[in-house]
Design an enzyme around this catalytic site. Sequence first.
Site, mmCIF file in Angstrom:
data_model
loop_
_atom_site.group_PDB
_atom_site.id
_atom_site.type_symbol
_atom_site.label_atom_id
_atom_site.label_comp_id
_atom_site.label_asym_id
_atom_site.label_seq_id
_atom_site.Cartn_x
_atom_site.Cartn_y
_atom_site.Cartn_z
ATOM 1 N N HIS A 56 -9.554 0.077 -5.336
ATOM 2 C CA HIS A 56 -8.548 -1.049 -4.623
ATOM 3 C C HIS A 56 -7.229 -0.359 -5.008
ATOM 4 O O HIS A 56 -7.000 -0.338 -6.087
ATOM 5 C CB HIS A 56 -8.838 -2.328 -4.681
ATOM 6 N N TYR A 76 0.757 -1.240 0.140
ATOM 7 C CA TYR A 76 0.033 0.078 0.015
ATOM 8 C C TYR A 76 0.779 1.308 -0.204
ATOM 9 O O TYR A 76 0.183 2.387 -0.003
ATOM 10 C CB TYR A 76 -1.096 -0.037 1.157
HETATM 11 C C1 DQA Z 1 -7.655 -3.043 -0.339
HETATM 12 C C2 DQA Z 1 -7.679 -4.440 -0.667
HETATM 13 C C3 DQA Z 1 -8.737 -5.291 0.185
HETATM 14 O O1 DQA Z 1 -8.433 -6.730 -0.309
HETATM 15 C C4 DQA Z 1 -7.814 -5.009 1.439
HETATM 16 O O2 DQA Z 1 -8.672 -5.732 2.513
HETATM 17 C C5 DQA Z 1 -7.700 -3.610 1.818
HETATM 18 C C6 DQA Z 1 -7.306 -2.593 0.857
HETATM 19 C C7 DQA Z 1 -6.825 -1.943 -1.479
HETATM 20 O O3 DQA Z 1 -7.091 -1.149 -1.576
HETATM 21 O O4 DQA Z 1 -6.135 -2.579 -2.162
HETATM 22 O O5 DQA Z 1 -7.820 -3.102 3.229
HETATM 23 O O6 DQA Z 1 -9.155 -2.602 -0.599
#
Ligand code: DQA
Length: 137
Positions: free
Chosen positions: A95, A22
């Site tokens: 995402h 992230y």
């Molecule tokens: C997310 C992907 C999801 O699977 C995960 O639980 C997240 C972040 C993303 O931004 O890639 O918390 O939404």
Amino acid sequence: MKLLFINGVNLNMTGRREKGVYGTQTLDEINAEIAAHLKGTECEFFQSNIEGEICTALHNASCDGIILNAGAFTHYSYAIRDAIASINIPVVEVHMSNVFRREEFRKTSVISEVCAGTIVGFGKNSYILAAQSFLLK
Ligand code: DQA
């Protein structure tokens, strides 16, 4: 044009959790970049780890479009799915990571069906790309 950015569970930990997935920027830093990038567009930001608060934010939204990263709620929250279906404002699912290149459970989204579209895999730029979908209209 007013856009509402909603981030769900654990997104407040962005910049501190799984940095390889992230990134290292905090959610506040990412939001500031989004607002700077979209100058001329009114941007509102909301984050909660509580499913019902996400639903309430959706119910109370007053804007032209919603960009929603529901985090893990994406994969199982029928409550958020129904909240999206109950409003007349288009919602784009976002995402940061490419959920299709990760664990099996992340490949299921119970909200996609009621969203206008989905953007995955472009890190913080996923939010900006989703916002562009409203601005291009
Ligand atoms: C997310 C992907 C999801 O699977 C995960 O639980 C997240 C972040 C993303 O931004 O890639 O918390 O939404």
